[in-house]
Each structure stands twice: as C-alpha cells, then as structure tokens.
Design a protein around this motif. Structure first.
Motif, PDB file in Angstrom:
ATOM      1  N   GLN A  25      -2.996   7.320   0.723  1.00 30.00           N
ATOM      2  CA  GLN A  25      -3.585   6.244  -0.081  1.00 30.00           C
ATOM      3  C   GLN A  25      -2.654   5.037  -0.148  1.00 30.00           C
ATOM      4  O   GLN A  25      -2.954   4.053  -0.823  1.00 30.00           O
ATOM      5  N   SER A  26      -1.538   5.110   0.591  1.00 30.74           N
ATOM      6  CA  SER A  26      -0.539   4.041   0.569  1.00 30.74           C
ATOM      7  C   SER A  26      -0.787   3.036   1.695  1.00 30.74           C
ATOM      8  O   SER A  26      -0.818   3.405   2.873  1.00 30.74           O
ATOM      9  N   GLN A  27      -0.933   1.788   1.327  1.00 35.30           N
ATOM     10  CA  GLN A  27      -1.089   0.726   2.322  1.00 35.30           C
ATOM     11  C   GLN A  27       0.125   0.650   3.231  1.00 35.30           C
ATOM     12  O   GLN A  27       0.011   0.379   4.438  1.00 35.30           O
ATOM     13  N   ARG A 315       6.229  11.756  -2.861  1.00 32.27           N
ATOM     14  CA  ARG A 315       7.266  10.824  -2.416  1.00 32.27           C
ATOM     15  C   ARG A 315       8.096  11.358  -1.256  1.00 32.27           C
ATOM     16  O   ARG A 315       8.495  10.593  -0.367  1.00 32.27           O
ATOM     17  N   LEU A 318       6.133  10.724   1.848  1.00 30.24           N
ATOM     18  CA  LEU A 318       6.199   9.301   2.211  1.00 30.24           C
ATOM     19  C   LEU A 318       7.524   8.981   2.904  1.00 30.24           C
ATOM     20  O   LEU A 318       7.557   8.241   3.901  1.00 30.24           O
TER      21      LEU A 318
END
Length: 330
Positions: A25-27, A315, A318
């Motif tokens: 969901q992270s741009q 995290r 990511l």
C-alpha cells in the motif's frame, strides 16, 4: 528502470500475507520497484476482505503481464492452499506451499524474469512437515542455485553482520569453522558491499571465545587456528579486515561507525545485537548465490501468535524491499 522484485508470502498461516499487503500500500515501493507477489491469490483476497483493504488482485503467469501500479497486486498464483487455512497453526500444507513459493522465485530469477527476491517468513517446522528438510531460507536458496559458498548477512541502518555459520548448534558451529571459511566469508562481505556502491570497506571479525581467547587464556586456540589465517589471507589480497576482536565490544564499535560489516562466528553472536536494534529495521540478505541472485528478507519470524489480527508491523518488509532494489543489477 524499476527492477522487478519477486516477493514470496512465506507461511500463509503466519503474518506473511498481511505484511505483504500492508507493504504494497506504499507509494514509495512502486516508485522504486515493480513488486510481484508469488503466493496464493485466494489467501491474499481473504486478507483483503477480512481487513477491508482497498487493493485488487491481478493474477498472472508471467512477470511481463504485470501492471505494477499502486492499488493492484500483481500475483503469480500457485493455487496451493485452501481458503480456510487456519491462522497461527503449524501446517504441512502451508509449509509445502511456502517452499514452492521460494522455488518459483528462484526459477524466475534464474530465467532473468525478476531482478531480485524478497521473502516473507516461513516456519521451519511446517516446511519440514511438508516434506522439505531444510533449516531455513538460506539453505533452500543455496541448494536450488547450486551454491556452495554462501552466507547470511543481517543489515540495519546502523550495522551489518555476516555469519561464518548460522543454523547449527554451538558445538557443531565451532567445529565447522576453519580458516578457509573465514577467508571466504570476509571476501563475500567485501564483494557484496562493493557491488552495492561502497568504496572503502572496513571489515572486523569477532572472536569465538570470550575476549577473543585473550592469548590462550580462554578456549583451545580456536582464534589462532580457525580465524587468524583466514584474516591474514584476506589482508594479503588488500582487503581492509582486522580482528579477531572480543564480541562484547565489537558490535558497539561497529554501531558507532568504526566498521562497515562485522563477521560473526555463529548464529546468536550475530543475530542478538542486530535484533536488539529493532526487528522492524532488520533485513536478512543471502550473500554469494550463483548467477548473482539477490535475496533479501524480513528479520523476524511468522509471528503465529498475532496472525490474522491485523497488528503485524510491515516495516522490516519495506526495508527488505528497499535493500533488494539497492542490490539488484542496475
């Protein structure tokens, strides 16, 4: 120019699918990469429906079919699991599937269809119940690529640690270390960081015994036999490596910036300091795989105790995706 990063969902009874969806969901992920999930579409859809996540699943067979846009999860769907797979339970079904996801990612990497692999956690007990007798991801990847000289590197923003041994009991680990293994791991760490853009690479080696043996006071000469000849061989080739140093002070020195990477002798010697710095920032990197395959992973387990509760922290995944992008061939 964005590399394709193959992301395996790990053991679907754990938090792997959840943190995968949260990370995607992270741009920022889509700005730096083309993320491709390798897993079971029905499991991802179950998580989306359960947690009311605004994402769509795009099942594909080849990475070139991907859309790679925020809001759509491109997925190589192996369709191995039942939709009612229970959360938080050691399952042969999930263990077998987790192995198959990794196997598929290696096939894609060997075919140059993806640029790096990033893995969510699997459960070793479940995988072995599923018929795959490996101690972990690192050994699977080495076997599937025919790699003999490999190692595990842990990376945080403050410190990098590479291991002479990993998933072995302490007595077996010390037996396995020899001077040639010490040299090869030093060289692997140097070559990996050089490819990642480091210019002057400073490497330090941990002692095996307390106080690095203190000139024979502790142990039976393991440092002199197993470590120092390998260190000297690397030094003769021009590598900036020193030690062995007492482990109880070396990690502090590395954290303040004295060294770029620390060579740890066994699993807990290296893992403990990294995990104290925070599981959410740790990345596991398999170093030395043939064909230049890059693999990164989260630095935590399947977290069965919180699976299905929508409270897992993404995290570390990511950070692992970012590290995969940094190390992928440019």
């Amino acid at each position: 120019m964005r590399p394709i990063i193959g992301i395996t969902i790990g053991d679907a009874s754990g938090v792997g699918p959840e943190i995968t969806l949260k990370a995607l969901q992270s741009q920022a992920v889509y700005q730096m990469s083309r993320p491709l999930v390798i897993g079971d579409a029905k499991i991802l859809k179950r998580e989306i429906d359960k947690f009311d996540i605004n994402l769509a699943i795009h099942s594909i067979e080849d990475p070139q079919e991907g859309i790679y846009e925020l809001g759509t999860i491109d997925c190589i769907d192996l369709d191995l699991l039942s939709v009612d797979l229970p959360y938080g339970v050691v399952s042969a079904e999930a263990g077998h599937a987790a192995f198959c996801y990794v196997k598929k990612s290696v096939e894609l990497a060997l075919d140059k269809k993806i640029d790096a692999i990033c893995t969510a956690p699997l459960n070793k007990e479940a995988m072995q119940k599923g018929g795959h007798l490996y101690p972990g991801h690192t050994e699977i990847l080495a076997d599937l690529t025919g790699t003999k000289d490999f190692s595990m590197m842990l990376s945080t923003p403050d410190m990098k640690v590479i291991h002479l041994t990993t998933h072995l009991g302490i007595i077996d680990a010390i037996k396995k270390i020899d001077s040639e293994r010490t040299y090869k791991v030093i060289k692997l760490s140097h070559d990996t960081l050089k490819k990642a853009g480091y210019e002057r690479i400073k490497i330090a080696v941990c002692g095996i015994n307390p106080h690095a043996g203190e000139n024979g006071l502790f142990g039976y000469g393991e440092e002199e036999e197993k470590l120092i000849p390998g260190i000297k061989k690397a030094q003769e080739e021009g590598l900036d490596v020193s030690g062995p140093f007492p482990a109880d002070t070396l990690f502090y020195r590395a954290m303040r910036g004295d060294f770029d990477v620390v060579v740890a002798c066994y699993h807990d010697q290296g893992h403990g300091p990294v995990k104290v710095l925070g599981l959410e920032s740790g990345v596991n990197i398999t170093v030395g795989l043939k064909e230049g395959i890059i693999r990164t992973s989260v630095d935590h387990g399947t977290a069965f105790d919180i699976a299905g509760k929508n409270i897992a922290d993404e995290r570390s995944l990511l950070e692992a995706i970012k590290m995969a992008v940094d190390l992928a061939p440019k």
